[in-house]
Design a protein around this motif. Structure first.
Motif, PDB file in Angstrom:
ATOM      1  N   MET A 121      46.796  47.401  51.482  1.00 27.92           N
ATOM      2  CA  MET A 121      46.365  46.998  50.144  1.00 27.92           C
ATOM      3  C   MET A 121      47.397  47.361  49.085  1.00 27.92           C
ATOM      4  O   MET A 121      47.137  47.210  47.904  1.00 27.92           O
ATOM      5  CB  MET A 121      45.004  47.617  49.825  1.00 27.92           C
ATOM      6  CG  MET A 121      43.917  47.081  50.746  1.00 27.92           C
ATOM      7  SD  MET A 121      42.256  47.588  50.302  1.00 27.92           S
ATOM      8  CE  MET A 121      42.383  49.345  50.367  1.00 27.92           C
ATOM      9  N   LYS A 125      47.197  42.086  50.357  1.00 29.19           N
ATOM     10  CA  LYS A 125      45.767  42.121  50.098  1.00 29.19           C
ATOM     11  C   LYS A 125      45.069  42.060  51.445  1.00 29.19           C
ATOM     12  O   LYS A 125      45.317  41.149  52.232  1.00 29.19           O
ATOM     13  CB  LYS A 125      45.327  40.940  49.226  1.00 29.19           C
ATOM     14  CG  LYS A 125      45.825  41.030  47.801  1.00 29.19           C
ATOM     15  CD  LYS A 125      45.218  39.958  46.931  1.00 29.19           C
ATOM     16  CE  LYS A 125      45.691  40.145  45.495  1.00 29.19           C
ATOM     17  NZ  LYS A 125      44.895  39.358  44.560  1.00 29.19           N
ATOM     18  N   THR A 127      42.159  41.299  53.895  1.00 30.23           N
ATOM     19  CA  THR A 127      41.055  40.340  53.921  1.00 30.23           C
ATOM     20  C   THR A 127      39.968  40.719  54.926  1.00 30.23           C
ATOM     21  O   THR A 127      39.094  39.902  55.207  1.00 30.23           O
ATOM     22  CB  THR A 127      41.584  38.931  54.243  1.00 30.23           C
ATOM     23  OG1 THR A 127      42.223  38.967  55.522  1.00 30.23           O
ATOM     24  CG2 THR A 127      42.556  38.454  53.177  1.00 30.23           C
ATOM     25  N   HIS A 131      37.328  45.212  53.016  1.00 33.81           N
ATOM     26  CA  HIS A 131      38.131  45.166  51.793  1.00 33.81           C
ATOM     27  C   HIS A 131      38.033  43.833  51.051  1.00 33.81           C
ATOM     28  O   HIS A 131      38.317  43.781  49.856  1.00 33.81           O
ATOM     29  CB  HIS A 131      39.590  45.506  52.098  1.00 33.81           C
ATOM     30  CG  HIS A 131      39.764  46.908  52.553  1.00 33.81           C
ATOM     31  ND1 HIS A 131      40.250  47.229  53.794  1.00 33.81           N
ATOM     32  CD2 HIS A 131      39.481  48.086  51.941  1.00 33.81           C
ATOM     33  CE1 HIS A 131      40.271  48.547  53.924  1.00 33.81           C
ATOM     34  NE2 HIS A 131      39.813  49.084  52.816  1.00 33.81           N
ATOM     35  N   MET A 134      41.011  42.752  48.655  1.00 33.69           N
ATOM     36  CA  MET A 134      41.509  43.713  47.666  1.00 33.69           C
ATOM     37  C   MET A 134      42.946  44.101  47.990  1.00 33.69           C
ATOM     38  O   MET A 134      43.331  44.158  49.147  1.00 33.69           O
ATOM     39  CB  MET A 134      40.631  44.969  47.639  1.00 33.69           C
ATOM     40  CG  MET A 134      39.241  44.718  47.128  1.00 33.69           C
ATOM     41  SD  MET A 134      38.201  46.210  46.931  1.00 33.69           S
ATOM     42  CE  MET A 134      38.917  47.434  47.959  1.00 33.69           C
ATOM     43  N   ASP A 136      47.067  45.279  45.898  1.00 36.17           N
ATOM     44  CA  ASP A 136      48.028  45.120  44.810  1.00 36.17           C
ATOM     45  C   ASP A 136      49.020  43.987  45.038  1.00 36.17           C
ATOM     46  O   ASP A 136      49.600  43.471  44.089  1.00 36.17           O
ATOM     47  CB  ASP A 136      48.796  46.429  44.590  1.00 36.17           C
ATOM     48  CG  ASP A 136      47.890  47.544  44.097  1.00 36.17           C
ATOM     49  OD1 ASP A 136      46.982  47.271  43.288  1.00 36.17           O
ATOM     50  OD2 ASP A 136      48.097  48.699  44.534  1.00 36.17           O
TER      51      ASP A 136
END
Length: 153
Positions: A121, A125, A127, A131, A134, A136
């Motif tokens: 993350m 991101k 998947t 998460h 989510m 950066d």
């Protein structure tokens, strides 16, 4: 999961695999030759030439990553240096190779998202069901910055 939507490339696989740091795309960075940008990034965790060569010699990007976890990190690695290294490695991967520049520019103006299921993350991101997308997405963001720098949208 599809690797492309109208507004985003959501995985660096299939036709978009060249965006991945694990993709075989030889490059030279800071005087050493690396088979992938994953090798170069992990070598950038240290300033010791012998360790950089050891990481560069790894047979796979996964092995280069494993070796990168075994070195003492440079001072300020987590604060700022890792971002500087990633940007420099991506520039070394794409900028000197016209075909790679064109490939990156072919992504147009869509968002580049390093979607994954391995819980990264920070660079991407995640998947996975826990998460739900989510993250950066620093790798995707840096690729979009480079795309703009090289003449893209």
């Amino acid at each position: 999961m599809s690797t492309e939507t109208a507004n985003a490339i959501t995985e660096f696989r299939n036709e978009w695999a060249f965006l991945s740091n694990f993709h075989k795309a030889p490059l030279t960075w800071e005087g050493l030759h690396y088979p992938t940008s994953e090798h170069a990034f992990n070598a950038g965790k240290t300033t010791e030439a012998d360790l950089r060569r050891w990481i560069a010699a790894a047979n796979t990007p996964r092995e280069a990553k494993r070796r990168g976890h075994q070195v003492r990190l440079r001072d300020h690695w987590d604060d700022e240096i890792r971002y500087q290294v990633m940007r420099a490695v991506l520039r070394a991967k794409f900028a000197p190779v016209p075909g790679r520049v064109q490939a990156l520019l072919s992504t147009g103006s869509v968002d580049l998202v390093e979607g994954n299921t391995w819980h990264d993350m920070h660079w991407g991101k995640c998947t996975c069901s826990r998460h739900g997308g989510m993250g950066d997405n620093y790798l995707g963001r840096f690729l979009m910055d480079l795309r703009a720098e090289l003449g893209g949208v």
